[in-house]
Design a protein around this motif. Structure first.
Motif, PDB file in Angstrom:
ATOM      1  N   HIS A 135       0.842  -1.191   0.000  1.00  0.00           N
ATOM      2  CA  HIS A 135       0.000   0.000   0.000  1.00  0.00           C
ATOM      3  C   HIS A 135       0.878   1.243   0.000  1.00  0.00           C
ATOM      4  O   HIS A 135       2.102   1.139   0.078  1.00  0.00           O
ATOM      5  N   HIS A 191       1.837   5.420   1.029  1.00  0.00           N
ATOM      6  CA  HIS A 191       1.757   6.532   1.974  1.00  0.00           C
ATOM      7  C   HIS A 191       2.285   7.808   1.324  1.00  0.00           C
ATOM      8  O   HIS A 191       3.365   7.806   0.724  1.00  0.00           O
ATOM      9  N   HIS A 245       4.642   0.386   1.432  1.00  0.00           N
ATOM     10  CA  HIS A 245       4.859  -0.616   2.477  1.00  0.00           C
ATOM     11  C   HIS A 245       4.434  -1.975   1.925  1.00  0.00           C
ATOM     12  O   HIS A 245       3.276  -2.157   1.551  1.00  0.00           O
ATOM     13  N   THR A 249       1.249   1.301  11.598  1.00  0.00           N
ATOM     14  CA  THR A 249       1.200   2.768  11.715  1.00  0.00           C
ATOM     15  C   THR A 249      -0.221   3.289  11.833  1.00  0.00           C
ATOM     16  O   THR A 249      -0.441   4.487  11.911  1.00  0.00           O
TER      17      THR A 249
END
Ligand SMILES: [Zn+2]
Length: 225
Positions: free
Chosen positions: A88, A90, A107, A175
């Motif tokens: 995914h 960020h 990630h 996170t």
């Protein structure tokens, strides 16, 4: 008395206070992301990517865009084998290196058969358009849409890795809530590039979803030679 001791167990379990997610997110001591500054350089097990193309399975949950994988791709750390679950995105990058904030990070989340989570981070600087991302971005769904499966579009996660596999390693966490700790973080030292237009497109698909850097609390970051 054995009967009573056993009977008391469920009561004890009920009496134990529920630990809300915010506890770890706000009070955890081994959280991610971090600013990687001082490192301990040493011989670390080499990374080997046994990644394979798979039909695209993609979802936008409003927090990030996630591409899921079945059991076809593995990360080998020395003799340890981990299965790629998903990757995914960020924006901005989350983990910093000596204060540098990256435009984007991917990630790659892996799991061992014993349940150990390993998050492998690829950092991206602003620069040239990234061809592998360019192939993927048009298939990214708007927020809130159900998972999209595109059997005709093969995604090769190996195309989204740098050629150099030197890395930093530290003990971190998820996170986002529940901010579970005990997640091993591997941050590849060599960043890739993506264009400002590609960053803008990702920002249209989901908001800034980077968590601020978290205190080290005495953790040591390892760095491969
Ligand atoms: Zn993430």
């Amino acid at each position: 008395m054995a009967c009573c001791a056993l009977a008391a167990l469920p009561l004890l379990a009920q009496a134990a206070p529920a630990k809300p997610h915010v506890d770890l997110c706000e009070r955890g001591q081994r959280q991610s992301p971090i600013d990687i500054t001082a490192t301990h350089r040493q011989a670390l097990p080499p990374l080997q990517f046994d990644y394979h193309a798979a039909p695209l399975r993609i979802v936008n949950d409003g927090h990030t865009v996630r591409v899921r994988f079945a059991n076809g791709s593995r990360l080998l750390i020395g003799r340890e084998s981990l299965t790629l679950q998903q990757f995914h995105f960020h924006v901005t990058g989350g983990d910093r290196v000596r204060g540098e904030d990256f435009a984007m990070a991917m990630h790659f989340l892996h799991k061992s058969s014993a349940g150990q989570l390993v998050s492998l981070v690829v950092l991206f600087r602003l620069g040239a358009e990234n061809a592998a991302l360019a192939a993927l971005v048009p298939s990214m769904p708007p927020r809130g849409q159900a998972e999209r499966v595109v059997p005709a579009l093969q995604v090769d996660p190996a195309q989204l890795l740098p050629q150099e596999h030197g890395y930093y390693a530290y003990d971190g966490s998820l996170t986002a809530p529940p901010c579970t700790e005990g997640v091993r973080w591997i941050v590849l030292k060599t960043p890739l590039e993506l264009s400002a237009a590609q960053v803008a497109r990702l920002k249209q698909l989901f908001p800034n979803n980077a968590r601020p850097v978290q205190p080290l609390n005495g953790r040591v970051v390892s760095e491969s030679l």
